[in-house]
Design a protein around this motif. Structure first.
Motif, PDB file in Angstrom:
ATOM      1  N   LEU A 285       7.887 -34.151 -10.626  1.00  0.00           N
ATOM      2  CA  LEU A 285       8.686 -35.257 -10.893  1.00  0.00           C
ATOM      3  C   LEU A 285       9.939 -35.303 -11.559  1.00  0.00           C
ATOM      4  N   PHE A 286       9.886 -34.521 -12.553  1.00  0.00           N
ATOM      5  CA  PHE A 286      11.084 -34.062 -13.544  1.00  0.00           C
ATOM      6  C   PHE A 286      12.306 -33.595 -12.665  1.00  0.00           C
ATOM      7  N   ILE A 287      12.013 -32.432 -11.808  1.00  0.00           N
ATOM      8  CA  ILE A 287      13.002 -31.869 -10.948  1.00  0.00           C
ATOM      9  C   ILE A 287      13.667 -32.712 -10.103  1.00  0.00           C
ATOM     10  N   ALA A 288      12.656 -33.570  -9.438  1.00  0.00           N
ATOM     11  CA  ALA A 288      13.025 -34.413  -8.233  1.00  0.00           C
ATOM     12  C   ALA A 288      13.954 -35.399  -8.836  1.00  0.00           C
ATOM     13  N   THR A 289      13.686 -35.703 -10.026  1.00  0.00           N
ATOM     14  CA  THR A 289      14.701 -36.873 -10.640  1.00  0.00           C
ATOM     15  C   THR A 289      15.885 -36.327 -11.151  1.00  0.00           C
TER      16      THR A 289
END
Length: 363
Positions: A285-289
């Motif tokens: 989630l962090f990387i995709a954001t």
């Protein structure tokens, strides 16, 4: 004052949890179904393409000098390459998060929460992952440093306690049905091993750049995380029985006791599984954001929430466990292997061309 950035050791521990859950749990049923007794030999054979991938990743890491991959692409090739790369990367990591979430809630329903609605389990787990992703990579790295030692200790515990039930003669003979099964199994073994690629997305947040030694260490760890439970499953249950099990690594816990008065310790597997999958989903989630370089905190939080809600609602799909496993083996795992390989090759080529152009301009 900003907190100190994670070290290379903390990055390795984060990867051990993030990727380890794939190597240790998710791909083992697929390997056993495809290669049966030769599944462990498939992992040995996969070391060759895995080593080549590590060389490419180390080369990319050294040339990009710890810079964010989208930023590096934009500064060297413009938005015509960086924008598609962002879309592909975001879609990949969201797919990774959904797969881990769905497989986890399916496991909880099959094993210890049969009457709890899947959407409730998914929402609770996703809320924890959302909070972790919102706190950032520092918090996830520190959490990994706390969670991982207990995960490792429990892993050694179950492996040691179950030695009495293991017959390693079950690993032989090799190539009982020819070369086709182990060669086919390489694709599935590489599915988990190739996720060392995640380090390229974490390196911009680290205190010091990763070196070749770090990539080699992670590579050895990931191979061990696959071979350990895989050979254990074959030795404990025999190849045929292990290939019929949905979660062979979990089944090893069901026969592990603790002393004279505790006959079942499978509750420890819940800690192991949830520790790995929580960090995995949070990192995804962090990387995709973060890949979109959103500076405003409110907009960033809104995008994270959108991802989390969307992934939770996707868990309401009517896949049965058999259909989901078929989807994994036939499509998701081979696609994952191919995508990482192709993207890594293209990045290495882009890095090589950029270095060559700079070399020419400097002469």
């Amino acid at each position: 004052m900003n907190p100190p950035k994670p070290t290379a050791l903390q990055a390795i521990m984060t990867i051990m949890l993030t990727v380890g859950i794939t190597n240790h749990v998710f791909i083992i049923p697929a390997l056993l179904q495809v290669a049966k007794r030769d599944a462990w030999f498939s992992v040995i054979l996969s070391i060759v393409p895995f080593a080549l991938l590590i060389l490419l990743i180390a080369y990319i890491s050294a040339r990009t000098k710890g810079k964010s991959l989208p930023d590096w692409l934009e500064s060297n090739y413009g938005k015509r390459l960086s924008i598609p790369f962002k879309f592909i990367s975001a879609a990949y990591f969201l797919g990774t998060a959904w797969f881990a979430l769905f497989d986890t809630i399916m496991w909880t329903k099959v094993t210890f929460l049969p009457y709890t609605p899947m959407v409730i389990t998914a929402a609770v787990l996703m809320l924890i992952c959302l909070i972790a992703a919102q706190l950032g990579v520092n918090s996830m790295a520190y959490a990994s440093g706390v969670l991982l030692p207990f995960v490792v200790l429990l892993g050694f515990y179950v492996a040691t306690v179950n030695v009495q039930y293991k017959d390693y003669h079950q690993l032989l003979p090799l190539l009982e049905h020819g070369w086709a099964p182990p060669l086919k199994g390489i694709i599935y073994a590489c599915t988990g091993l190739f996720e060392i690629f995640f380090l390229l997305f974490l390196q911009p947040y680290l205190k010091t750049p990763l070196t070749n030694k770090h990539f080699v260490i992670v590579g050895f760890i990931l191979v061990g995380l696959t071979l350990g439970p895989l050979t254990g499953s074959i030795a404990e249950f025999n190849p045929h029985e292990a290939s019929l099990q949905r979660y062979p690594a979990y089944e090893q816990w069901r026969i592990a006791g603790f002393g004279k008065y505790v006959s079942q310790t499978d509750f420890f597997s819940i800690y192991q599984w949830l520790a790995g999958v929580t960090v995995r989903i949070a990192v995804a989630l962090f990387i995709a954001t973060d890949i979109w370089n959103i500076s405003k905190k409110r907009q960033r939080s809104a995008l994270l929430l959108f991802y989390a809600v969307g992934l939770t609602l996707l868990c309401l799909t009517t896949f049965t466990d058999i259909q989901f496993q078929h989807l994994m083996i036939r499509f998701m795992f081979p696609f994952n292997t191919g995508l990482i390989l192709i993207v890594t090759l293209l990045l290495a080529f882009a890095v090589f061309i950029s270095a060559h152009k700079k070399g020419e301009s400097g002469t």
